[in-house]
Scaffold this motif. Structure first.
Motif, PDB file in Angstrom:
ATOM      1  N   ARG A 185      46.345  37.395  28.736  1.00 26.64           N
ATOM      2  CA  ARG A 185      45.821  36.986  30.030  1.00 26.64           C
ATOM      3  C   ARG A 185      46.803  37.371  31.119  1.00 26.64           C
ATOM      4  NH1 ARG A 185      44.717  30.717  30.641  1.00 26.64           N
ATOM      5  NH2 ARG A 185      47.002  30.753  30.413  1.00 26.64           N
ATOM      6  N   ALA A 186      46.261  37.792  32.263  1.00 22.07           N
ATOM      7  CA  ALA A 186      47.085  38.137  33.411  1.00 22.07           C
ATOM      8  C   ALA A 186      47.276  36.924  34.301  1.00 22.07           C
ATOM      9  CB  ALA A 186      46.450  39.280  34.195  1.00 22.07           C
ATOM     10  N   ASP A 187      48.240  37.005  35.209  1.00 27.28           N
ATOM     11  CA  ASP A 187      48.455  35.938  36.179  1.00 27.28           C
ATOM     12  C   ASP A 187      47.269  35.857  37.136  1.00 27.28           C
ATOM     13  OD1 ASP A 187      50.864  35.217  35.127  1.00 27.28           O
ATOM     14  OD2 ASP A 187      52.039  36.512  36.434  1.00 27.28           O
ATOM     15  N   PRO A 188      47.073  34.708  37.771  1.00 28.64           N
ATOM     16  CA  PRO A 188      45.966  34.596  38.737  1.00 28.64           C
ATOM     17  C   PRO A 188      46.080  35.653  39.832  1.00 28.64           C
ATOM     18  CG  PRO A 188      46.866  32.428  38.211  1.00 28.64           C
ATOM     19  CD  PRO A 188      47.775  33.433  37.579  1.00 28.64           C
ATOM     20  N   PHE A 189      44.930  36.216  40.208  1.00 29.79           N
ATOM     21  CA  PHE A 189      44.805  37.243  41.245  1.00 29.79           C
ATOM     22  C   PHE A 189      45.527  38.546  40.871  1.00 29.79           C
ATOM     23  CE2 PHE A 189      44.956  33.041  43.302  1.00 29.79           C
ATOM     24  CZ  PHE A 189      43.666  32.985  43.818  1.00 29.79           C
ATOM     25  N   GLN A 190      45.762  38.749  39.585  1.00 24.96           N
ATOM     26  CA  GLN A 190      46.355  39.984  39.099  1.00 24.96           C
ATOM     27  C   GLN A 190      45.430  40.621  38.071  1.00 24.96           C
ATOM     28  OE1 GLN A 190      49.092  41.324  40.338  1.00 24.96           O
ATOM     29  NE2 GLN A 190      49.544  39.573  41.671  1.00 24.96           N
TER      30      GLN A 190
END
Length: 291
Positions: A185-190
Motif C-alpha cells: 500500500r502507498a501513503d495517502p495521496f501517493q
C-alpha cells in the motif's frame, strides 16, 4: 734490666702524677665532618623536593578519598564524568551513561565491540568503521521497549516485525528476487507503482489477488502482453463501464446497414477479436482465428 722506681709518700703529702703522652679524641672532625653535613643537607633537600612533587601530583591528578579526578569509586563500580581516553584494551561487564546524557564511543579509526565465550573465542562482533557498520553473529535482532522483535536477520531469512514497513526513498524499494507480503500500500495521496523495467511482473496468490484503488484509477502498462489468468474460476470485469479505446469504432448508417459495425468475439482460450457485425452473430464465420 729495667729498674722500677717506687715513690713513698706519707700522709698529707700531695704527689703529682706524670701526664700521659698519648691523647685520643672521640668524634668526626675536619673534612669528614663537613662532608657529612653536606650529605645530610642534600638528603634533606631531596626529601623536600619529593614531598613537593608528591603534593603537586596529588593536586594535578585530583586525588581524593573517593577516587582520582573525574573518576570516582562507588559501591556499584567506577563513575566517570566527562571525556576519557583509553590507550589499551578495556575489560568491563557493563558500560552505561548517566540518566541525563548519552553514551559516546569515539575512535580515530573504528570502534569494535567483541563478545567472547569462556574459551576466549569471539562469538559476536560489532564494528563501526568510517564507511560501514559490520555485525558478525548468528542472529541480529532489534526489539522494542516491550521486547517485541522489530527486525530479525539470520541465515534462514529476514523478518520485519513492525506493523508497517515504510520506504521513503524516491526510487522506492528494489527487490532482486521474489517478495512475499499480505499487503502492498502507498501513503495517502501517493501513487503505488509496481514496476519491472527489463523483465516481467508476476503476482501470484493461492486464493486470489485483490487490487483496489479507493480514489483514482488502476493502470497497467506493458511492452508486450498483459495476461490475467485464473486457474480455477473465472475472470470478472465488474464495473459500470468497460472500455476498450483502441478498438475500431463503427458508424451507424441511417439506412440501417450494419456496414462499419463490429462485434467482439471470444475464443475458448480467451482470445478476443473483432468480427463484422450482422443481423446475427458472425463470430462462427471467423472461428478459424481461434485455431
Amino acid at each position: 734490666m729495667v729498674r722500677e722506681q717506687y715513690t713513698t709518700v706519707t700522709e698529707g703529702t700531695l704527689v703529682e702524677r706524670p701526664e700521659s703522652q698519648n691523647v685520643y679524641k672521640i668524634g668526626i672532625y675536619g673534612w669528614r665532618k663537613r662532608c657529612l653535613y653536606l650529605f645530610v643537607l642534600l638528603l634533606l633537600a631531596i626529601l623536600v623536593v619529593n614531598l613537593a612533587l608528591t603534593i603537586w601530583i596529588l593536586k594535578v591528578m585530583w586525588f581524593s578519598p573517593t577516587g582520582m579526578g573525574q573518576l570516582h569509586v562507588t559501591k556499584d563500580g567506577l563513575h566517570l564524568d566527562g571525556e576519557s581516553e583509553f590507550l589499551f584494551p578495556l575489560y568491563v561487564k557493563e558500560i552505561r551513561s548517566r540518566m541525563d546524557s548519552s553514551l559516546l564511543l569515539q575512535s580515530a579509526h573504528n570502534v569494535t565491540v567483541n563478545a567472547r565465550n569462556s574459551e576466549g573465542e569471539v562469538t559476536g562482533r560489532l564494528k563501526v568503521g568510517p564507511q560501514m557498520v559490520e555485525v558478525q553473529n548468528q542472529r541480529f535482532q532489534i526489539s522494542s521497549k516491550t521486547d517485541k522483535p522489530l527486525f530479525t536477520a539470520e541465515e534462514q531469512g529476514v523478518v520485519v516485525g513492525t506493523d508497517k514497513l515504510r520506504v521513503t526513498g524516491p526510487e522506492g524499494a528494489l527487490f532482486e528476487h521474489s517478495v512475499e507480503t499480505p499487503l502492498v500500500r502507498a501513503d495517502p495521496f501517493q501513487d503505488l507503482r509496481l514496476e519491472s523495467p527489463t523483465r516481467s511482473l508476476s503476482m501470484d496468490a493461492p486464493r486470489g489477488v485483490h487490487i483496489k484503488a479507493q480514489a483514482g484509477k488502476i493502470e497497467g502498462l506493458s511492452q508486450m502482453d498483459i495476461l490475467l489468468q485464473s486457474s480455477d474460476g473465472m475472470l470478472v470485469l465488474d464495473a459500470e463501464t468497460v472500455r476498450l479505446p483502441k478498438l475500431e469504432q463503427g458508424t451507424w448508417d441511417p439506412s440501417g446497414s450494419s456496414q462499419g459495425l463490429y462485434e467482439i468475439c471470444v475464443c475458448p482460450d480467451g482470445k478476443l477479436y473483432l468480427s463484422v457485425a450482422g443481423e446475427d452473430t458472425t463470430c462462427q464465420e471467423h472461428s478459424h482465428i481461434c485455431l
